[in-house]
Design a protein around this motif. Structure first.
Motif, mmCIF file in Angstrom:
data_model
loop_
_atom_site.group_PDB
_atom_site.id
_atom_site.type_symbol
_atom_site.label_atom_id
_atom_site.label_comp_id
_atom_site.label_asym_id
_atom_site.label_seq_id
_atom_site.Cartn_x
_atom_site.Cartn_y
_atom_site.Cartn_z
ATOM 1 N N VAL A 1 66.804 39.208 69.712
ATOM 2 C CA VAL A 1 65.989 38.654 71.346
ATOM 3 C C VAL A 1 67.517 37.507 71.991
ATOM 4 O O VAL A 1 67.777 36.510 71.383
ATOM 5 C CB VAL A 1 64.725 38.375 71.358
ATOM 6 N N GLN B 1 69.158 34.806 73.846
ATOM 7 C CA GLN B 1 68.180 33.849 74.152
ATOM 8 C C GLN B 1 68.775 33.447 76.180
ATOM 9 O O GLN B 1 69.255 33.912 77.066
ATOM 10 C CB GLN B 1 69.380 32.720 73.635
ATOM 11 N N PHE C 1 65.946 33.299 75.671
ATOM 12 C CA PHE C 1 64.133 34.199 74.891
ATOM 13 C C PHE C 1 63.724 33.998 73.257
ATOM 14 O O PHE C 1 62.543 33.311 72.516
ATOM 15 C CB PHE C 1 63.725 35.521 75.287
ATOM 16 N N LEU D 1 62.679 31.018 72.722
ATOM 17 C CA LEU D 1 61.064 30.219 73.852
ATOM 18 C C LEU D 1 59.981 31.051 72.808
ATOM 19 O O LEU D 1 58.765 30.566 72.305
ATOM 20 C CB LEU D 1 61.077 31.416 74.529
ATOM 21 N N ILE D 2 60.298 31.854 72.401
ATOM 22 C CA ILE D 2 59.420 32.301 70.648
ATOM 23 C C ILE D 2 59.219 31.490 69.867
ATOM 24 O O ILE D 2 58.116 31.486 69.322
ATOM 25 C CB ILE D 2 60.605 33.867 70.510
ATOM 26 N N LYS E 1 56.951 31.723 74.402
ATOM 27 C CA LYS E 1 57.101 33.193 74.528
ATOM 28 C C LYS E 1 55.903 33.869 73.560
ATOM 29 O O LYS E 1 56.695 33.688 72.692
ATOM 30 C CB LYS E 1 57.628 33.285 74.059
ATOM 31 N N GLU F 1 56.794 40.122 73.611
ATOM 32 C CA GLU F 1 58.189 40.251 74.000
ATOM 33 C C GLU F 1 57.830 42.035 74.749
ATOM 34 O O GLU F 1 57.440 42.071 73.993
ATOM 35 C CB GLU F 1 58.743 40.386 71.992
ATOM 36 N N ASP G 1 68.542 33.667 83.174
ATOM 37 C CA ASP G 1 67.499 33.110 82.750
ATOM 38 C C ASP G 1 67.201 31.534 82.110
ATOM 39 O O ASP G 1 66.002 31.246 82.545
ATOM 40 C CB ASP G 1 66.332 33.794 82.026
ATOM 41 N N CYS G 2 68.635 31.285 82.226
ATOM 42 C CA CYS G 2 68.258 30.122 81.710
ATOM 43 C C CYS G 2 67.972 28.905 82.772
ATOM 44 O O CYS G 2 67.318 27.966 82.645
ATOM 45 C CB CYS G 2 69.113 29.504 80.862
ATOM 46 N N HIS H 1 54.581 37.027 78.542
ATOM 47 C CA HIS H 1 56.489 37.043 77.960
ATOM 48 C C HIS H 1 57.655 36.068 78.696
ATOM 49 O O HIS H 1 58.806 36.762 78.563
ATOM 50 C CB HIS H 1 56.309 38.331 78.224
ATOM 51 N N LEU H 2 56.996 36.088 79.860
ATOM 52 C CA LEU H 2 57.771 34.656 80.938
ATOM 53 C C LEU H 2 59.479 35.779 81.337
ATOM 54 O O LEU H 2 60.696 34.875 81.690
ATOM 55 C CB LEU H 2 58.927 33.525 79.785
ATOM 56 N N ALA H 3 59.872 37.226 81.603
ATOM 57 C CA ALA H 3 60.561 37.852 81.719
ATOM 58 C C ALA H 3 60.514 37.766 83.277
ATOM 59 O O ALA H 3 59.915 37.211 84.458
ATOM 60 C CB ALA H 3 60.272 39.368 81.090
#
Length: 151
Positions: free
Chosen positions: A6, A8, A10, A13-14, A19, A22, A46-47, A86-88
């Motif tokens: 996964v 980073q 993410f 975050l998991i 998160k 996924e 995404d960061c 999921h924060l995607a």
């Protein structure tokens, strides 16, 4: 033990419990504990979007989580409704499956490892770990250390 790469931020975050879904384009029948691998690639956009300005561990197994269910999305609207889980970014809203995660834990010491696509098996060297029960014991020890070390 199974492992999933996964990117980073993410992976962090998991393992921090922020998160809990996924997103993937593919389904899985796998349920249970698995390692979280952070590949070398960092999703810098995404960061920025998530305001995560930190040094990430990459190229290593950094934690574990449990997949307990898979949610099948039938529309982008459904994916958007789960955004807080999921924060995607919008680029990933075309994913059809959401792996539901719980019991995420960070390893105190990351294990350098090369990632692969999909779930893959991790066989740690026998000199360090002999079987999956010991792997679970080590992970549980990591969890106890975190609590004892912070109280």
């Amino acid at each position: 033990m199974k492992c999933l790469s996964v990117s980073q931020p993410f992976a962090n975050l998991i393992i921090s419990g922020k998160k809990t879904i996924e997103l993937r384009k593919w389904n899985t029948n796998f349920r249970g504990d698995f390692f979280i691998h952070a590949p070398i690639k960092i999703r810098t956009e995404d960061c920025k979007r998530l305001k995560m300005n930190m040094k990430f561990v990459t190229g290593a197994i950094i934690g574990k989580a449990e997949i307990y269910d898979v949610k099948k999305y039938s529309s982008i609207k459904e994916v958007k409704m789960d955004q807080k889980f999921h924060l995607a970014s919008k680029n990933f809203h075309d994913r059809v499956f959401g792996f539901k995660l719980k019991n995420a834990k960070e390893l105190r010491v990351p294990i350098p490892w090369k990632g692969q696509l999909g779930f893959f098996d991790v066989n740690l060297p026998k000199t360090k770990i002999k079987n999956s029960e010991i792997v679970s014991d080590i992970i549980d020890e990591e969890y106890r250390y975190q609590w004892i070390g912070h109280h």
